[in-house]
Design a protein around this motif. Structure first.
Motif, short mmCIF file in Angstrom:
data_model
loop_
_atom_site.label_atom_id
_atom_site.label_comp_id
_atom_site.label_asym_id
_atom_site.label_seq_id
_atom_site.Cartn_x
_atom_site.Cartn_y
_atom_site.Cartn_z
N LEU A 121 5.82 -6.81 -0.22
CA LEU A 121 6.75 -7.80 -0.98
C LEU A 121 6.17 -8.64 -2.18
O LEU A 121 7.67 -9.24 -2.51
CB LEU A 121 6.98 -9.64 0.17
CG LEU A 121 7.27 -9.57 1.41
CD1 LEU A 121 7.30 -10.73 2.80
CD2 LEU A 121 8.31 -8.62 1.18
N SER A 122 5.09 -8.18 -2.55
CA SER A 122 4.75 -8.55 -3.50
C SER A 122 5.14 -7.32 -4.98
O SER A 122 5.38 -8.85 -6.16
CB SER A 122 3.40 -8.10 -3.62
OG SER A 122 2.74 -6.72 -3.61
N LYS A 123 6.16 -7.29 -4.35
CA LYS A 123 6.36 -5.93 -5.88
C LYS A 123 8.45 -6.78 -6.01
O LYS A 123 8.86 -5.96 -6.58
CB LYS A 123 7.13 -3.99 -5.35
CG LYS A 123 5.49 -3.51 -5.23
CD LYS A 123 5.60 -2.42 -4.63
CE LYS A 123 4.11 -1.58 -4.85
NZ LYS A 123 3.59 -2.06 -6.19
N PHE A 124 9.02 -7.30 -5.17
CA PHE A 124 10.34 -7.64 -4.85
C PHE A 124 10.20 -8.78 -6.11
O PHE A 124 11.35 -8.68 -6.85
CB PHE A 124 10.93 -8.72 -4.04
CG PHE A 124 11.19 -7.79 -3.22
CD1 PHE A 124 12.31 -7.58 -2.75
CD2 PHE A 124 10.45 -7.15 -2.30
CE1 PHE A 124 12.90 -6.79 -1.38
CE2 PHE A 124 10.70 -6.50 -0.66
CZ PHE A 124 12.16 -6.25 -0.77
N PRO A 125 9.28 -9.68 -6.52
CA PRO A 125 9.65 -9.83 -7.72
C PRO A 125 9.83 -9.28 -9.09
O PRO A 125 10.26 -9.40 -10.01
CB PRO A 125 7.81 -10.95 -8.12
CG PRO A 125 7.77 -11.55 -7.04
CD PRO A 125 8.64 -9.82 -6.22
N GLU A 126 9.35 -7.90 -9.43
CA GLU A 126 8.64 -6.96 -10.29
C GLU A 126 10.29 -6.44 -10.30
O GLU A 126 10.72 -6.64 -11.60
CB GLU A 126 7.98 -5.46 -9.63
CG GLU A 126 7.83 -4.79 -11.02
CD GLU A 126 6.63 -4.11 -10.31
OE1 GLU A 126 6.63 -3.09 -10.78
OE2 GLU A 126 5.79 -4.07 -10.13
N PHE A 127 11.14 -5.95 -9.10
CA PHE A 127 12.06 -6.10 -8.76
C PHE A 127 13.26 -6.08 -9.63
O PHE A 127 14.45 -6.33 -10.31
CB PHE A 127 13.08 -5.44 -7.76
CG PHE A 127 11.89 -4.26 -6.85
CD1 PHE A 127 11.34 -3.43 -7.72
CD2 PHE A 127 11.67 -4.30 -5.21
CE1 PHE A 127 10.61 -2.47 -7.27
CE2 PHE A 127 10.68 -3.70 -5.25
CZ PHE A 127 10.19 -2.46 -5.89
N MET A 128 13.28 -7.61 -8.85
CA MET A 128 14.43 -8.75 -9.72
C MET A 128 14.14 -8.98 -11.24
O MET A 128 14.79 -9.53 -11.90
CB MET A 128 13.78 -9.72 -9.26
CG MET A 128 14.34 -10.36 -7.44
SD MET A 128 15.97 -9.07 -7.20
CE MET A 128 16.76 -11.02 -7.44
N GLY A 129 12.74 -9.08 -12.09
CA GLY A 129 12.52 -9.11 -12.86
C GLY A 129 13.30 -7.89 -13.76
O GLY A 129 14.21 -8.01 -14.92
#
Length: 384
Positions: free
Chosen positions: A11-19
């Motif tokens: 789940l920690s990678k989702f902000p990166e994907f959204m960015g």
């Protein structure tokens, strides 16, 4: 290879994907694209509402039957062997449509060619018009390919028994061509019933296909002629067992309603699953009612009118005779295009042709193409 599942997601990678998504989105233009999406273009090519052809060749089988080769003016849709097209004609200012099975190879469509076969029918307004009026150069409009009388490996057995009667041979010619050309992969045993040898259609083509491909076998059955080269009588249980000794097998039946009903009864001893038996009528059904008439009250967009109808003819046919044209395609109860609401009165629907959904049965909807009025009726139709 590493296995991935829900537990492996971080789940920690989702902000990166959204960015990253926001950055790419900011690069896009605010203007709407005028280009038609590729998937829409493909859909239109495969499922056109109408297609334009010119008659380029006419083959006269006998005095009652002709085949017409149609050359597409701007290309035509690819089809699955066993499908049909609706042919649109205008007669004395009224527009009609009739379904005709494609008797050509699916590969022919890549060259812009369809072939349909038309047989004269007693009282057949459209079939007789075509036979008497179409010539080389006649312009023809059809629908896109339609119908489910096709081989499906996820549903059907690897061996298919095809039972044809009269002009019901047409979809099987297409299926046999597709097998011989490698587009379909199953074995086909064709039992073809005709009254006499002269009434067998496409005999030379069928024999050439059988010689070309060992997966195709054709057996002719004559009901009104003794000939040592052919089987005699009707296509019954014993004849089926003679040529299809092993089950399971799929059964495709195309021919007159009486033949379909008889063959289905002869198949009962084989205890085949329902999915293995498919039927298709090569035309409309008429009942024997000694020309009795009834009145049909028709509601079209809130406006009512009354028309006289014969009990022997389908409701759809009676409506068309009186200038009322619900959408129609298969004319055998399967497609549901002509779906209408029965408000009052009694009707008859042959059991083999009643393909309505359970909701339609509950709420009084009918398919006029295969429904016959027993009394005066009132109904609502939904024309285009």
């Amino acid at each position: 290879m590493e296995n991935h599942n829900l537990n492996s997601l971080s789940l920690s990678k989702f902000p990166e994907f959204m960015g990253n998504r926001a950055v790419e989105k900011s690069k896009a233009s605010d203007e709407l694209s005028s280009d038609i999406p590729a998937v829409n273009k493909l859909s239109k090519l495969l499922h056109p509402e109408s297609q334009s052809f010119v008659v380029c060749e006419i083959i006269e089988h006998n005095e009652f039957c002709k085949s017409f080769l149609l050359k597409a003016e701007n290309g035509c849709a690819y089809f699955s062997a066993g499908q049909y097209v609706s042919v649109f004609v205008e007669i004395e200012g009224k527009k009609y449509s009739r379904p005709y099975s494609l008797s050509s190879s699916p590969k022919d469509s890549l060259s812009g060619i369809y072939r349909i076969t038309v047989k004269a029918v007693s009282g057949g307004l459209v079939s007789n018009y075509i036979l008497n009026n179409w010539e080389i150069g006649t312009k023809v409009t059809t629908s896109g390919p339609q119908g489910n009388f096709t081989y499906e490996p996820l549903r059907d057995a690897s061996h298919v028994l095809a039972v044809a009667g009269g002009s019901g041979i047409t979809p099987f010619i297409s299926l046999a061509k597709a097998i011989a050309e490698g587009d379909e992969d199953f074995s086909l045993t064709l039992l073809y019933g005709a009254k006499t040898e002269n009434e067998i259609l496409f005999k030379d083509e069928l024999e050439a296909l059988s010689k070309k491909c060992e997966k195709i076998r054709t057996v002719y059955v004559l009901s009104h002629e003794d000939n040592p080269k052919y089987e005699k009588g009707f296509i019954n249980e014993n004849l089926i067992k003679k040529y299809i000794p092993k089950s399971p097998f799929s059964v495709f039946i195309c021919g007159p309603q009486a033949m379909i009903s008889f063959v289905k009864s002869e198949l009962e001893s084989f205890s085949l699953e329902k999915k293995y038996v498919r039927c298709e009528l090569p035309g409309e059904v008429f009942l024997d009612s000694q020309n009795e008439t009834v009145m049909i009250t028709v509601n079209v967009h809130g406006e009512k009118s009354k028309v006289k109808a014969e009990k022997s003819e389908s409701i759809l046919r009676s409506l068309e005779k009186n200038g009322i044209f619900p959408p129609s395609s298969c004319r055998s109860g399967e497609c549901g295009f002509c779906r209408s609401r029965l408000i009052s009165g009694e009707v008859y629907i042959p059991e083999d042709m009643d393909k309505r959904r359970k909701a339609d049965l509950k709420y009084g909807y009918i398919h006029p193409c295969c429904t016959f009025p027993l009394t005066d009726i009132e109904m609502e139709v939904f024309p285009k």
